[in-house]
Motif scaffolding. Structure first.
Motif, PDB file in Angstrom:
ATOM      1  N   PHE A 170      17.821 -75.490   5.433  1.00  0.00           N
ATOM      2  CA  PHE A 170      18.526 -74.359   4.850  1.00  0.00           C
ATOM      3  C   PHE A 170      18.201 -73.074   5.600  1.00  0.00           C
ATOM      4  CE2 PHE A 170      19.747 -77.231   1.803  1.00  0.00           C
ATOM      5  CZ  PHE A 170      20.366 -76.676   0.703  1.00  0.00           C
ATOM      6  N   LEU A 171      19.246 -72.327   5.928  1.00  0.00           N
ATOM      7  CA  LEU A 171      19.113 -71.006   6.529  1.00  0.00           C
ATOM      8  C   LEU A 171      19.586 -69.990   5.509  1.00  0.00           C
ATOM      9  CD1 LEU A 171      20.794 -71.727   9.977  1.00  0.00           C
ATOM     10  CD2 LEU A 171      18.370 -71.720   9.455  1.00  0.00           C
ATOM     11  N   HIS A 172      18.933 -68.852   5.470  1.00  0.00           N
ATOM     12  CA  HIS A 172      19.288 -67.796   4.515  1.00  0.00           C
ATOM     13  C   HIS A 172      19.598 -66.500   5.288  1.00  0.00           C
ATOM     14  CE1 HIS A 172      17.829 -70.511   1.441  1.00  0.00           C
ATOM     15  NE2 HIS A 172      16.710 -70.637   2.127  1.00  0.00           N
ATOM     16  N   PRO A 173      20.770 -66.437   5.935  1.00  0.00           N
ATOM     17  CA  PRO A 173      21.084 -65.248   6.734  1.00  0.00           C
ATOM     18  C   PRO A 173      21.432 -64.018   5.907  1.00  0.00           C
ATOM     19  CG  PRO A 173      22.945 -66.730   6.734  1.00  0.00           C
ATOM     20  CD  PRO A 173      21.832 -67.437   6.030  1.00  0.00           C
ATOM     21  N   SER A 174      21.672 -64.200   4.627  1.00  0.00           N
ATOM     22  CA  SER A 174      22.044 -63.088   3.764  1.00  0.00           C
ATOM     23  C   SER A 174      21.796 -63.496   2.325  1.00  0.00           C
ATOM     24  CB  SER A 174      23.541 -62.778   3.944  1.00  0.00           C
ATOM     25  OG  SER A 174      24.016 -61.979   2.900  1.00  0.00           O
ATOM     26  N   PRO A 175      21.514 -62.532   1.460  1.00  0.00           N
ATOM     27  CA  PRO A 175      21.395 -62.877   0.038  1.00  0.00           C
ATOM     28  C   PRO A 175      22.705 -63.410  -0.543  1.00  0.00           C
ATOM     29  CG  PRO A 175      20.453 -60.708   0.458  1.00  0.00           C
ATOM     30  CD  PRO A 175      21.159 -61.133   1.708  1.00  0.00           C
ATOM     31  N   LEU A 176      23.796 -63.315   0.227  1.00  0.00           N
ATOM     32  CA  LEU A 176      25.092 -63.766  -0.270  1.00  0.00           C
ATOM     33  C   LEU A 176      25.524 -65.120   0.281  1.00  0.00           C
ATOM     34  CD1 LEU A 176      26.936 -60.363  -0.042  1.00  0.00           C
ATOM     35  CD2 LEU A 176      25.898 -61.432  -2.032  1.00  0.00           C
ATOM     36  N   ARG A 177      24.788 -65.653   1.241  1.00  0.00           N
ATOM     37  CA  ARG A 177      25.166 -66.951   1.800  1.00  0.00           C
ATOM     38  C   ARG A 177      23.931 -67.694   2.286  1.00  0.00           C
ATOM     39  NH1 ARG A 177      29.828 -67.378   6.106  1.00  0.00           N
ATOM     40  NH2 ARG A 177      31.065 -67.379   4.212  1.00  0.00           N
ATOM     41  N   THR A 178      23.926 -68.973   1.984  1.00  0.00           N
ATOM     42  CA  THR A 178      22.947 -69.901   2.524  1.00  0.00           C
ATOM     43  C   THR A 178      23.726 -70.916   3.336  1.00  0.00           C
ATOM     44  OG1 THR A 178      21.387 -69.592   0.708  1.00  0.00           O
ATOM     45  CG2 THR A 178      21.263 -71.679   1.885  1.00  0.00           C
TER      46      THR A 178
END
Length: 154
Positions: free
Chosen positions: A44-52
């Motif tokens: 899992f990558l979390h590039p933004s609090p709005l998308r994983t």
């Protein structure tokens, strides 16, 4: 919860190294078994609090899907369709990872810019909280491609 076998662990580690080579700020995490996302183990990558972004292996091909998160409480509101990257150990996997990260960052920025209407005085705050890491990811992917002699579209 399923235990992770050595082959899967090594594959996830290898793609984590590729991701880190493209964008050293991203810190992928291994998540075990998800019936909602239809895989046993994923990265899992979390590039933004709005998308994983979830990556996993299916039939010796790297797969990914976006998980859209609610801006108010961070809950999952949409699970995207599975999409493919390269086969395991393909010689162009690093290039595909860089292109994937650049494209994912651009898509996230465009998606949020199109959907979220904020007062002018809070635009910088929204960018800093929700888009700065996605912009960095997109730029890092493009920079990696250029550095390694690949044509990079923008």
């Amino acid at each position: 919860m399923f235990s992770i076998d050595e082959l899967t662990k090594q594959r996830l580690y290898d793609v984590s190294r590729l991701i880190n080579d493209v964008d050293g700020e991203l810190t992928p995490e291994i998540i075990a078994a998800s019936t909602e996302l239809a895989f046993e183990h994923g990265l899992f990558l979390h590039p933004s609090p709005l998308r994983t972004i979830a990556l996993w292996v299916s039939q010796d091909v790297w797969m990914y899907r976006y998980i859209e998160l609610n801006i108010v409480d961070g809950s999952v509101y949409k699970v995207g369709e599975p999409q493919t990257l390269a086969p395991i150990d393909h010689p162009l996997l690093a290039e595909q990872v860089a292109r994937f990260l650049a494209r994912a960052g651009r898509e996230l920025i465009a998606s949020i810019a199109d959907r979220i209407i904020v007062p002018r005085e809070t635009v910088a705050l929204v960018f800093d909280e929700h888009l700065a890491s996605a912009a960095r990811m997109a730029f890092s992917g493009r920079a990696w491609l250029t550095r390694n002699g690949y044509a990079s579209e923008w």
